[in-house]
Design an enzyme around this catalytic site. Sequence first.
Site, short mmCIF file in Angstrom:
data_model
loop_
_atom_site.label_atom_id
_atom_site.label_comp_id
_atom_site.label_asym_id
_atom_site.label_seq_id
_atom_site.Cartn_x
_atom_site.Cartn_y
_atom_site.Cartn_z
N LYS A 14 37.97 44.83 36.35
CA LYS A 14 39.09 45.78 36.51
C LYS A 14 40.15 45.21 37.45
CE LYS A 14 36.28 49.05 38.00
NZ LYS A 14 35.01 48.30 37.97
N ARG A 88 35.76 58.34 38.88
CA ARG A 88 34.46 57.80 38.48
C ARG A 88 33.33 58.81 38.49
NH1 ARG A 88 33.07 52.38 41.44
NH2 ARG A 88 35.15 52.19 42.18
N ARG A 127 31.68 36.34 43.42
CA ARG A 127 33.08 36.75 43.66
C ARG A 127 33.52 36.42 45.09
NH1 ARG A 127 34.98 42.80 42.64
NH2 ARG A 127 33.10 43.27 43.83
N ARG A 160 32.38 40.22 49.58
CA ARG A 160 32.19 41.64 49.91
C ARG A 160 30.74 41.91 50.28
NH1 ARG A 160 35.20 45.09 45.30
NH2 ARG A 160 33.28 46.31 45.48
N ARG A 171 24.52 49.65 42.14
CA ARG A 171 25.84 50.13 41.71
C ARG A 171 25.87 50.32 40.19
NH1 ARG A 171 29.22 45.50 44.37
NH2 ARG A 171 30.96 46.33 43.17
P1 AP5 Z 1 36.65 41.97 39.41
O1 AP5 Z 1 37.93 41.94 38.64
O2 AP5 Z 1 36.72 41.93 40.89
O3 AP5 Z 1 35.72 43.20 38.92
P2 AP5 Z 1 35.89 44.77 39.13
O4 AP5 Z 1 35.60 45.42 37.81
O5 AP5 Z 1 37.19 45.09 39.78
O6 AP5 Z 1 34.64 44.99 40.09
P3 AP5 Z 1 34.45 45.81 41.44
O7 AP5 Z 1 33.16 45.33 42.05
O8 AP5 Z 1 35.67 45.71 42.32
O9 AP5 Z 1 34.27 47.24 40.90
P4 AP5 Z 1 33.65 48.40 41.63
O10 AP5 Z 1 34.11 49.51 40.75
O11 AP5 Z 1 32.20 48.36 41.87
O12 AP5 Z 1 34.23 48.30 43.11
P5 AP5 Z 1 35.30 49.17 43.89
O13 AP5 Z 1 35.97 48.30 44.86
O14 AP5 Z 1 36.13 49.97 42.95
O15 AP5 Z 1 35.75 40.75 38.86
C1 AP5 Z 1 34.48 40.48 39.41
C2 AP5 Z 1 34.25 38.96 39.46
O16 AP5 Z 1 34.17 38.46 38.12
C3 AP5 Z 1 35.39 38.17 40.13
O17 AP5 Z 1 34.84 37.10 40.83
C4 AP5 Z 1 36.25 37.65 38.94
O18 AP5 Z 1 36.90 36.43 39.24
C5 AP5 Z 1 35.19 37.49 37.87
N1 AP5 Z 1 35.69 37.80 36.52
C6 AP5 Z 1 36.46 38.85 36.16
N2 AP5 Z 1 36.68 38.83 34.83
C7 AP5 Z 1 36.03 37.75 34.34
C8 AP5 Z 1 35.87 37.20 33.03
N3 AP5 Z 1 36.44 37.76 31.96
N4 AP5 Z 1 35.12 36.08 32.90
C9 AP5 Z 1 34.52 35.50 33.98
N5 AP5 Z 1 34.64 35.96 35.25
C10 AP5 Z 1 35.38 37.09 35.43
O19 AP5 Z 1 34.35 50.22 44.65
C11 AP5 Z 1 33.49 49.81 45.68
C12 AP5 Z 1 32.74 51.02 46.23
O20 AP5 Z 1 33.69 51.96 46.78
C13 AP5 Z 1 31.94 51.84 45.20
O21 AP5 Z 1 30.65 51.30 44.98
C14 AP5 Z 1 31.90 53.21 45.89
O22 AP5 Z 1 30.96 53.21 46.94
C15 AP5 Z 1 33.29 53.30 46.53
N6 AP5 Z 1 34.27 53.94 45.64
C16 AP5 Z 1 35.36 53.35 45.08
N7 AP5 Z 1 36.03 54.22 44.29
C17 AP5 Z 1 35.32 55.39 44.36
C18 AP5 Z 1 35.49 56.65 43.72
N8 AP5 Z 1 36.51 56.89 42.88
N9 AP5 Z 1 34.60 57.60 44.00
C19 AP5 Z 1 33.56 57.40 44.86
N10 AP5 Z 1 33.33 56.22 45.49
C20 AP5 Z 1 34.21 55.21 45.22
#
Ligand code: AP5
Length: 213
Positions: A14, A88, A127, A160, A171
Amino acid sequence: MKAVILLGPPGAGKGTVSEVLVEKGYNHISTGELLRERIRQKTPLGLEAKKLMDAGQFVPDDVVVSMIRKLLEASSPDAEFLFDGFPRTLVQAEKFDELLASLNGTIDHVVQLECPADTIVERLVGRRTCRKCGSVYHVSFNPPSKGDVCDVEGCELTQRSDDTEETVRKRLKVYAERTAPLISYYEAKGLIQQINANQPIQDVRADVLKVLG
Ligand code: AP5
């Protein structure tokens, strides 16, 4: 006010897709990034959120919805937003609908990124991110051009604290239980478009751009 939602498990890409959409003029809102900002500032909310995030659990719905409400109420009515990681839970989705309705906003697309669990674990454990500009890299799939240093800021990249294999698997479980039901929620509204996120980054980005026209 217009909204595009990127829906998908942790590590589906994402944040990586968002980088190209920001270049197209979208305002990127990542609730994960907003929470990490509060952790860096050591606010009471940030300190509470960190415990939950490090355990692979969600932050309470009212906390997240209130952050989004404040942001949107302070924004221009013409703004186009890209939501990454929000909503989410079903409660967040319903509250978001109410909030948008009160601001005459609409959801134009919900883009669902699909990726198998084992690929996700490999992606998240490798990552690396830039603390200054938020650029996302991967040690093998998307490495920076020089060593472990951000191409944009030149500073050292970080990992992270929730990107350990154990926490990533938690997760994924929480995603399946609490976020996956949103697929049917938005399907029923005719808004879901699925993308295969298990392909090279440039192909995923191209497919998302095609869907958004
Ligand atoms: P990346 O693009 O970083 O993946 P992402 O989908 O953004 O993954 P996140 O881990 O950021 O998602 P998340 O939803 O768990 O975390 P968030 O910060 O929102 O890509 C990942 C890796 O893969 C990178 O190294 C990239 O280079 C590589 N990659 C990407 N695409 C690729 C491809 N096509 N091929 C090969 N490699 C690739 O949330 C974190 C925490 O915050 C949650 O667990 C929760 O505790 C809290 N939180 C956040 N939002 C909420 C909410 N709305 N409600 C409640 N709690 C929340």
